[in-house]
Design a protein around this motif. Sequence first.
Motif, short mmCIF file in Angstrom:
data_model
loop_
_atom_site.label_atom_id
_atom_site.label_comp_id
_atom_site.label_asym_id
_atom_site.label_seq_id
_atom_site.Cartn_x
_atom_site.Cartn_y
_atom_site.Cartn_z
N ALA A 196 36.95 -37.94 -90.18
CA ALA A 196 35.59 -38.46 -90.41
C ALA A 196 34.55 -37.52 -89.81
N LEU A 197 34.82 -36.98 -88.63
CA LEU A 197 33.90 -36.03 -88.01
C LEU A 197 33.76 -34.76 -88.85
N SER A 198 34.89 -34.27 -89.36
CA SER A 198 34.86 -33.04 -90.16
C SER A 198 34.04 -33.23 -91.43
N LEU A 199 34.28 -34.32 -92.14
CA LEU A 199 33.57 -34.56 -93.38
C LEU A 199 32.07 -34.76 -93.13
N ALA A 200 31.75 -35.51 -92.08
CA ALA A 200 30.33 -35.74 -91.75
C ALA A 200 29.65 -34.41 -91.38
N ALA A 201 30.32 -33.58 -90.58
CA ALA A 201 29.73 -32.30 -90.17
C ALA A 201 29.52 -31.38 -91.37
#
Length: 222
Positions: free
Chosen positions: A210-215
């Motif tokens: 989720a962090l990767s996609l959001a970033a």
Amino acid sequence: MIFVLLAFLGGLFIPHFARRFAKFMPASPAEAVFYAFYPCKSLKCKQFKEKFLILRKSYRWRSFMFALAAAVFMVLFVWKSSSFQSVWYLIFVLVALSLAEIDFRLKILPDILVVPLLILGFGFNLYVGNVSMNECFWAALIGYILPIVASLPFVMSKPDAMGGGDVKYLAAIGAWLGVQNLFYAIILSCFLFIIYALIKKTRAGAYGPALSLAALVLLLFM
């Protein structure tokens, strides 16, 4: 188009790279570098390679999906940037997707990828981005401290609510995105994780994807 092709080829190897991490983690950064690229020749490694060839067939679809995702993101980044900027975006795309897969499979975000990403965040904004070094520092610091403070009330009931890798990854994302976009990334990642939790009907899971996609999404709109 060369950057899109490189992203596609790099994405093909992400699931296999993540699986290799599984064979020696946890490890120190030096061990991780050594074993990630060491051409093992022992009987045990030969047996592992045989298993790897079998697993590669089942990983074909997964590898293609990562390659496609990396290529799509690079198309969008190349469309908005110069060749020099695209080099930085290519690194971020491949590292972010690798961290997503490793965390999803192993529930860890290894320092050997997160710490260089943090350092590169300062270099990116020094030469390419529009975030000042002062803001990069504060964004990285906020990214590190904020999740620690937010998880303090849950230490007794759920001590592993926020892992150390997640904290360092947020600091790295802060160095790339700046303070304001860091908060947007946190909000978006929480929303994405909630969707994942509802679909899987679970309360726990890897937060790295989720962090990767959001970033990646926030970096596109910077």
